[in-house]
Design an enzyme around this catalytic site. Structure first.
Site, PDB file in Angstrom:
ATOM      1  N   HIS A  15      37.802  39.785  37.406  1.00 26.38           N
ATOM      2  CA  HIS A  15      37.233  40.699  38.285  1.00 26.38           C
ATOM      3  C   HIS A  15      36.286  40.043  38.962  1.00 26.38           C
ATOM      4  O   HIS A  15      35.609  38.890  39.126  1.00 26.38           O
ATOM      5  CB  HIS A  15      36.399  41.797  37.347  1.00 26.38           C
ATOM      6  CG  HIS A  15      35.405  41.095  36.410  1.00 26.38           C
ATOM      7  ND1 HIS A  15      34.582  41.958  35.817  1.00 26.38           N
ATOM      8  CD2 HIS A  15      34.720  39.917  36.221  1.00 26.38           C
ATOM      9  CE1 HIS A  15      33.480  41.356  35.247  1.00 26.38           C
ATOM     10  NE2 HIS A  15      33.852  40.051  35.461  1.00 26.38           N
ATOM     11  N   CYS A  34      28.890  36.274  40.264  1.00 27.21           N
ATOM     12  CA  CYS A  34      29.921  37.171  39.611  1.00 27.21           C
ATOM     13  C   CYS A  34      30.245  37.990  40.943  1.00 27.21           C
ATOM     14  O   CYS A  34      31.400  38.808  40.880  1.00 27.21           O
ATOM     15  CB  CYS A  34      29.467  37.985  38.630  1.00 27.21           C
ATOM     16  SG  CYS A  34      29.108  37.319  37.010  1.00 27.21           S
ATOM     17  N   HIS A  40      36.164  35.946  39.250  1.00 26.56           N
ATOM     18  CA  HIS A  40      36.155  34.940  37.925  1.00 26.56           C
ATOM     19  C   HIS A  40      36.779  35.781  36.732  1.00 26.56           C
ATOM     20  O   HIS A  40      37.113  36.943  36.702  1.00 26.56           O
ATOM     21  CB  HIS A  40      34.780  34.624  37.663  1.00 26.56           C
ATOM     22  CG  HIS A  40      33.781  35.743  37.315  1.00 26.56           C
ATOM     23  ND1 HIS A  40      33.420  36.556  38.148  1.00 26.56           N
ATOM     24  CD2 HIS A  40      33.430  36.090  36.378  1.00 26.56           C
ATOM     25  CE1 HIS A  40      32.690  37.731  37.801  1.00 26.56           C
ATOM     26  NE2 HIS A  40      32.477  37.026  36.417  1.00 26.56           N
ATOM     27  N   HIS A  42      37.467  36.153  32.295  1.00 25.12           N
ATOM     28  CA  HIS A  42      36.757  36.123  30.818  1.00 25.12           C
ATOM     29  C   HIS A  42      38.044  36.225  30.036  1.00 25.12           C
ATOM     30  O   HIS A  42      38.985  36.902  30.133  1.00 25.12           O
ATOM     31  CB  HIS A  42      35.862  37.335  30.725  1.00 25.12           C
ATOM     32  CG  HIS A  42      34.790  37.411  31.768  1.00 25.12           C
ATOM     33  ND1 HIS A  42      33.739  36.545  31.399  1.00 25.12           N
ATOM     34  CD2 HIS A  42      34.500  37.970  32.719  1.00 25.12           C
ATOM     35  CE1 HIS A  42      32.821  36.484  32.443  1.00 25.12           C
ATOM     36  NE2 HIS A  42      33.277  37.586  33.222  1.00 25.12           N
ATOM     37  N   ASP A  80      45.419  42.943  30.354  1.00 24.45           N
ATOM     38  CA  ASP A  80      45.660  41.406  29.961  1.00 24.45           C
ATOM     39  C   ASP A  80      46.442  40.507  31.222  1.00 24.45           C
ATOM     40  O   ASP A  80      47.406  41.014  31.575  1.00 24.45           O
ATOM     41  CB  ASP A  80      46.478  41.121  28.691  1.00 24.45           C
ATOM     42  CG  ASP A  80      46.361  39.703  28.164  1.00 24.45           C
ATOM     43  OD1 ASP A  80      45.338  39.069  28.229  1.00 24.45           O
ATOM     44  OD2 ASP A  80      47.120  39.311  27.569  1.00 24.45           O
ATOM     45  N   HIS A  81      45.767  39.387  31.524  1.00 17.96           N
ATOM     46  CA  HIS A  81      46.201  38.818  32.661  1.00 17.96           C
ATOM     47  C   HIS A  81      46.106  39.608  33.901  1.00 17.96           C
ATOM     48  O   HIS A  81      47.169  39.410  34.798  1.00 17.96           O
ATOM     49  CB  HIS A  81      47.572  38.018  32.545  1.00 17.96           C
ATOM     50  CG  HIS A  81      46.991  36.925  31.229  1.00 17.96           C
ATOM     51  ND1 HIS A  81      47.293  37.232  29.833  1.00 17.96           N
ATOM     52  CD2 HIS A  81      47.080  35.573  31.438  1.00 17.96           C
ATOM     53  CE1 HIS A  81      46.919  36.017  29.332  1.00 17.96           C
ATOM     54  NE2 HIS A  81      46.935  35.074  30.095  1.00 17.96           N
ATOM     55  N   GLU A 124      32.135  39.975  26.407  1.00 16.60           N
ATOM     56  CA  GLU A 124      32.449  39.201  27.514  1.00 16.60           C
ATOM     57  C   GLU A 124      32.589  37.728  27.488  1.00 16.60           C
ATOM     58  O   GLU A 124      33.286  37.013  27.814  1.00 16.60           O
ATOM     59  CB  GLU A 124      31.739  39.732  28.648  1.00 16.60           C
ATOM     60  CG  GLU A 124      32.018  38.893  30.148  1.00 16.60           C
ATOM     61  CD  GLU A 124      31.022  39.677  31.105  1.00 16.60           C
ATOM     62  OE1 GLU A 124      31.403  40.283  32.116  1.00 16.60           O
ATOM     63  OE2 GLU A 124      29.609  39.539  31.179  1.00 16.60           O
TER      64      GLU A 124
END
Length: 135
Positions: A15, A34, A40, A42, A80-81, A124
């Site tokens: 995100h 960020c 970036h 997580h 996811d991904h 996170e």
């Protein structure tokens, strides 16, 4: 007897924290690194906690396999991904961990296979997490 059942799931997503309502300077001040234009990622830990009566016939609040299926279909397959900024649920909100947590709660609330959704917790990093109880 009211009891609670919790389950942890992992997902990796990226995100960029950026608000169109803020100036470039204000975005940098609010989000720091960020706010990087390239984003970036997580490795999130998502905890889902169900509450309800223990079934007399099963001895469970919720069937773990049924809960896993709902979480997979509604949350993991979606996020996811993925780049959260590109998901339609984040078009009008910054994809902070707080907003991700609220969004996951909303996706699961009416889809629980049994019991009630008590809360969702999204971790996170090992130092940052958010919990949402709804309402």
């Amino acid at each position: 007897m009211r009891a609670y059942f919790g389950r942890r799931y992992m997902l990796s997503a990226s995100h960029r924290l950026h608000s169109e309502a803020l100036s470039a300077e204000a975005n940098r001040a609010a989000y720091g690194k960020c706010n990087n234009p390239h984003g970036h990622g997580h490795n999130y830990v998502v905890e889902v906690v169900a509450a309800g009566d223990v079934g007399a016939d099963t001895g469970m609040v919720v069937n773990m396999a049924a809960l896993d299926e709902v979480v997979r279909k509604r949350v993991l397959d979606r996020f996811d991904h993925a780049n959260l900024n590109h998901d339609s649920l984040f078009v009008n909100q910054v994809p902070t961990t707080e907003n991700l947590c609220k969004t996951v709660f909303g996706l699961l609330k009416d889809a629980m296979p049994a019991g009630e959704l008590e809360y969702v917790r999204v971790e996170e990093t090992e130092n940052n997490f958010f919990q949402y109880y709804g309402g």
